[in-house]
Structures are given as structure tokens and as C-alpha cells.
Design a protein around this motif. Structure first.
Motif, mmCIF file in Angstrom:
data_model
loop_
_atom_site.group_PDB
_atom_site.id
_atom_site.type_symbol
_atom_site.label_atom_id
_atom_site.label_comp_id
_atom_site.label_asym_id
_atom_site.label_seq_id
_atom_site.Cartn_x
_atom_site.Cartn_y
_atom_site.Cartn_z
ATOM 1 N N ARG A 63 31.600 61.464 12.350
ATOM 2 C CA ARG A 63 30.523 62.066 13.127
ATOM 3 C C ARG A 63 30.164 63.416 12.526
ATOM 4 O O ARG A 63 30.992 64.068 11.884
ATOM 5 N N VAL A 107 28.726 51.926 16.135
ATOM 6 C CA VAL A 107 27.863 53.087 15.916
ATOM 7 C C VAL A 107 27.364 53.616 17.254
ATOM 8 O O VAL A 107 26.832 52.862 18.072
ATOM 9 N N LEU A 108 27.523 54.923 17.479
ATOM 10 C CA LEU A 108 27.053 55.550 18.714
ATOM 11 C C LEU A 108 25.750 56.317 18.520
ATOM 12 O O LEU A 108 24.914 56.356 19.424
ATOM 13 N N ALA A 109 25.574 56.948 17.348
ATOM 14 C CA ALA A 109 24.373 57.740 17.079
ATOM 15 C C ALA A 109 24.028 57.613 15.608
ATOM 16 O O ALA A 109 24.910 57.482 14.761
ATOM 17 N N THR A 118 22.205 55.716 12.273
ATOM 18 C CA THR A 118 22.203 54.340 11.789
ATOM 19 C C THR A 118 23.078 54.239 10.543
ATOM 20 O O THR A 118 23.395 55.237 9.906
ATOM 21 N N ALA A 162 22.073 52.674 16.743
ATOM 22 C CA ALA A 162 22.914 53.287 17.760
ATOM 23 C C ALA A 162 23.298 52.258 18.819
ATOM 24 O O ALA A 162 22.445 51.527 19.329
ATOM 25 N N ASP A 217 20.223 60.529 13.133
ATOM 26 C CA ASP A 217 19.068 60.323 14.002
ATOM 27 C C ASP A 217 18.053 61.444 13.782
ATOM 28 O O ASP A 217 18.176 62.237 12.835
ATOM 29 N N HIS A 243 27.245 59.393 14.401
ATOM 30 C CA HIS A 243 28.549 59.196 15.022
ATOM 31 C C HIS A 243 28.863 57.709 15.065
ATOM 32 O O HIS A 243 28.054 56.895 15.505
ATOM 33 N N GLY A 244 30.059 57.385 14.584
ATOM 34 C CA GLY A 244 30.523 56.010 14.644
ATOM 35 C C GLY A 244 32.024 55.945 14.430
ATOM 36 O O GLY A 244 32.682 56.945 14.124
#
Length: 303
Positions: A45, A70-72, A74, A89, A110, A116-117
Motif C-alpha cells: 500500500r 485489491v482494496l484501492a 488497480t 478495487a 487511484d 492498497h492490496g
């Protein structure tokens, strides 16, 4: 019901991988039996593109499965099978490296530059080390989410929760992988099958996990990076919690709530011969894999 004891809490350690990606590693490249069937867990992240934009250019894998959540931002990916795509995301990718694959993963932030992942490596048993490579890409909208009456939310990344199942299947480690948010001050119990190894990874807020000898969540003292640290004071930022045997995990959320991953899997209990991106059962198999990389026979035709 028996509460799983807390074996250890520790901070994920900063490291650099790929072409210069700054990340934090919770475990990996040490004792491969520690979290069997899992080998490695990375938290990548950052708010600065310079921390991650160099990415993970073309590299090989054999003998493992990788789980990327993946949270945020790509992650653009491609491989030697001709697959190409982008993980957005909230999405998930499972890659079964099997007998061998070359691939690359290139993170993109982003609109605010955030990325973040998480990546988790699952071991493959010897009988599946040389299986055909494959992918499963799951968009975030296809991962079910459950909200309990107390406001606790559980995204079922892999496995099931209260009968709600993820669409992901066929993973050798048979993982249960939950993304959990518990509101401030709430206490929750989560069942984990007794035959599984389990860990939690806290990445937002703070919490304490009840121990078998402290069933009401009395504060525990654990050693982290050589210092005695009160578990109440662990912010939750990149903290790994390893559990012993039992059939439930109990968590008490802090004043800001807590968000964490709860991951468990069936141990394989086989010998591990591991070097870099290749994990086999014997040193001879490992040496053969690297010899094939050198002579250009690493990628095999489909069975």
C-alpha cells in the motif's frame, strides 16, 4: 466451544520486491511450517506512486497458488498463457502457478495516487505441484458481503460465512478468507474449523483478541520487535496475530472499530524446498526447475 490461543502478535516488516515496490511482509521466507499451508503474506500500500509504480515485471512461479486481493487502485497483469487483465478495487485474483508460469503485475494508483492490496501465497501439495496453470479473476461486486445486526460486516473473499459462499473454488489450501469490520467496542466470535491453521491481519483501527487463558479479552502482553507491547496499544496498522488450535476466534474492537482479514486453511504437512518464486518438495525438484528456467523449458505445453 474453545477459544484459539494467541500464539504471537508481530508487526509486518518493510521490504522491497519486484522492480522496487515498497511493501510490508507479515510472514514469508523464514519457517515454511509456521503458517502451513500458507507461505507468504504481503501488504502493499502507498499514497505515492514512486512506492509501487515500478511493479513486478515478468517473473516465474511454480508449485504455489497466489491470492491477490485489491482494496484501492488497480493491478494490470499478464502471463505466458496469453492472459491479460486489470484487477480493480475490491476484486480478487487466484493464480495457480502449477508446473510453471511467467507473469507480471503492475500496480496503478487511484485518482488520489493510492494503492492498497494484499498477496497471499498458498502451497500446493506434491501431487499438484505440476498441475496445469490457471486463473480465476473475481470482480469485487461478485464477492458477497454479510452485515450482522450489530453492524459487523464480513466480506466473503474465499470460503463461506453463515452459509454465504464466495464464487472462488478449487484452491488446494481450502482457505477461508474473510475481510471483517467490527464496530467500535463490539465483541465478536468467529468460528474456525479445528483442523485449520489460522491468522488475523489487522490493517485499520485497533482490537484485542481473546486468549484461551483470558476469555473475556483481558489485555495480553506480547513481545513485538524485542519490546513488551500491550496488545491494546497495537494500532492495528500491519499487525499479524497467529492463533493456536481451537474452534473460535474472539475479537474486541477498539474505540475506532477494527478491520482485519481472518484467514485459515488446511495444513499440507509436506517437505518444502523453496527458493524465490519456486516452491517444491525436494532440493532436486527445485534445482530442476531453475535448470529449466536457464535452458528455456520451464513453460510446459498443456496436458
Amino acid at each position: 466451544m474453545s477459544i484459539r490461543p494467541v500464539l504471537e502478535t508481530r508487526r509486518a516488516q518493510p521490504t522491497m520486491e519486484g522492480a522496487g515496490v515498497r511493501l510490508h511482509r507479515a510472514f514469508g521466507f523464514a519457517d515454511p511450517t509456521e503458517a502451513d499451508p500458507f507461505l507468504l503474506f504481503d501488504d502493499f500500500r502507498g499514497d505515492r506512486p514512486s512506492d509501487y509504480q515500478a511493479g513486478f515485471p515478468w517473473h516465474p512461479h511454480r508449485g504455489i497458488e497466489t491470492i491477490t486481493y485489491v482494496l484501492a487502485g488497480t493491478v494490470e497483469h499478464g502471463d505466458s498463457l496469453g492472459n491479460r487483465g486489470t484487477l480493480g478495487a475490491g476484486s480478487l485474483q487466484l493464480m495457480t502457478a502449477g508446473r510453471g508460469i511467467l507473469h507480471q503485475e503492475m500496480p496503478k494508483g487511484d485518482a488520489q495516487g493510492r494503492m492498497h492490496g494484499f498477496q497471499l501465497w498458498g502451497n500446493l501439495p506434491g501431487a499438484l505441484k505440476m498441475t496445469d496453470p490457471r486463473y480465476q479473476d473475481i470482480p469485487g461486486l461478485e464477492l458477497p458481503e454479510v452485515t450482522d445486526d450489530d453492524g459487523t460486516s464480513i466480506k466473503v473473499v474465499i470460503g463461506d460465512y453463515k452459509g454465504i459462499r464466495s464464487p472462488v473454488d478449487g484452491i488446494a489450501a481450502e482457505p477461508q478468507y474473510l475481510d471483517i469490520f467490527v464496530p467500535a467496542g463490539r465483541k465478536k466470535r468467529f468460528k474456525v474449523d479445528t483442523y485449520r491453521r489460522a491468522f488475523a491481519y489487522v490493517f485499520e483501527g485497533a482490537a484485542r483478541f481473546a486468549d484461551a487463558s483470558h476469555p473475556e479479552g483481558v489485555l495480553l502482553e506480547k513481545e513485538v520487535a524485542g519490546q513488551e507491547v500491550n496488545i491494546r496499544d497495537l494500532s492495528g496498522n500491519r499487525t499479524l496475530v497467529r492463533f493456536g488450535s481451537g474452534d473460535e476466534v474472539t475479537v474486541q474492537a477498539g474505540p475506532e472499530g477494527v478491520r482485519f482479514l481472518l484467514v485459515s486453511g488446511a495444513p499440507i504437512e509436506e517437505p518444502v524446498a523453496w527458493a524465490g518464486p519456486i516452491v517444491m518438495n525436494t532440493q532436486a525438484e527445485l534445482q530442476q526447475a531453475f535448470a529449466e528456467l536457464r535452458n528455456g523449458t520451464f513453460i510446459k505445453p498443456a496436458h
